[in-house]
Write a protein that holds these residues in place. Structure first.
Motif, short mmCIF file in Angstrom:
data_model
loop_
_atom_site.label_atom_id
_atom_site.label_comp_id
_atom_site.label_asym_id
_atom_site.label_seq_id
_atom_site.Cartn_x
_atom_site.Cartn_y
_atom_site.Cartn_z
N ARG A 129 122.02 24.61 98.13
CA ARG A 129 123.33 24.29 97.57
C ARG A 129 124.35 24.24 98.70
N ASP A 131 127.42 24.96 98.66
CA ASP A 131 128.32 26.10 98.69
C ASP A 131 127.62 27.39 99.10
N ALA A 132 126.31 27.30 99.43
CA ALA A 132 125.57 28.49 99.85
C ALA A 132 125.21 28.45 101.33
N ALA A 135 125.61 31.60 103.45
CA ALA A 135 124.69 32.71 103.23
C ALA A 135 123.34 32.50 103.91
N TRP A 136 123.15 31.34 104.50
CA TRP A 136 121.91 31.06 105.23
C TRP A 136 121.99 31.76 106.59
#
Length: 286
Positions: A129, A131-132, A135-136
């Motif tokens: 995503r 928007d993620a 967080a990767w």
């Protein structure tokens, strides 16, 4: 290879060929080339392609999934590809069969086909995503883009990050958490342009030295982008065209040849596991 200028060139040449197209099919010829290819296939059909862009050495291809009754407003997705040594993207006419080194085939709604080719098979892609991304862990670890801040700001940032480092400055430049997108070619060229010995401990370089390095790094990268990158072996842009910056190398790949400034033979050694070429006369400490 490819480094920042090559990936930037691929993004710029691929974007006008695929922007606004929809994906009508996917063929996975080498599953390891994409993390979780089954999930990719499930999300891909009918997805629209957004504006291709670059971060560090990553090629980013945004996707906008087709709406369905079950999910009328699906989240935007992005495919992130690390091309590693020999990854490349090419758009081919309708009906073009996969080539010897083709690993993924994306069929487009205009009949053309987008191939991900990779001779050495070290390249990889993943879907997430949009928007993620933050967080990767890999994404979060990347250092600043070398072309985004002004040279003075980049020089100050490098000086602050590396003030206590005992690593060779060449090794520090190759660390993607220090500065993103720089590899062996452009580290050697920037250090020569800045007059810095690549083996100098990063913490021993002065503020003026870092300002010179930042200016040289930005100048080298921008020149390489203007010349569509460096084609040494396999690199081509999305149109199949070779880059030209290799014709302007001052030190990379020129060990034993005369320095373009002083005529002394260029020296070579291994730093951080990479062959490093420099001029012992022109590259003193700053």
């Amino acid at each position: 290879m490819p480094e920042l200028p090559e990936v930037e060139t691929i993004a710029r040449t691929l974007a006008p060929r695929v922007f606004g197209r929809r994906v009508s099919g996917l063929r996975v010829l080498l599953p390891k080339s994409f993390q979780d290819p089954e999930h990719l296939a499930a999300c891909l059909e009918g997805a629209g392609i957004g504006a291709v862009w670059r971060r560090a050495k990553l090629l980013m291809i945004p996707l906008y999934p087709a709406a369905s009754a079950r999910d009328p407003e699906p989240a935007a997705l992005v495919m992130a590809f690390h091309l590693k040594m020999t990854g490349s993207f090419f758009v081919h006419p309708q009906g073009t069969p996969p080539l010897r080194h083709t690993r993924l085939v994306f069929d487009l709604d205009n009949g053309e086909r987008l191939f991900f080719d990779d001779i050495r098979t070290f390249g990889w892609g993943r879907l997430m995503r949009a928007d993620a991304l933050g967080a990767w862990p890999f994404w979060a670890s990347l250092g600043p883009e070398p072309l985004e801040p002004a040279a003075a700001a980049l020089g100050s940032a490098l000086a602050t990050r590396l003030k206590d480092s005992r690593r060779a400055i060449k090794a520090a430049l190759l660390d993607q958490t220090v500065v993103a997108g720089v590899g062996n070619i452009y580290a050697d060229e920037a250090l020569f342009a800045a007059g810095l010995d690549p083996s100098t401990p990063a913490g021993q370089i002065s503020g003026a030295g870092y300002q010179a390095l930042a200016g040289s790094l930005q100048g080298i990268l921008r020149q390489a982008i203007r010349e569509c990158g460096s084609s040494i072996r396999n690199y081509r842009d999305a149109g199949g065209n070779a880059g030209a910056f290799q014709n302007a190398f001052a030190v990379y790949g020129r060990a034993g040849q005369p320095c373009i400034r002083c005529g002394m033979p260029l020296e070579s050694r291994q730093i951080a596991g990479r062959t490093t070429v420099w001029c012992s006369l022109c590259q003193g400490n700053r």
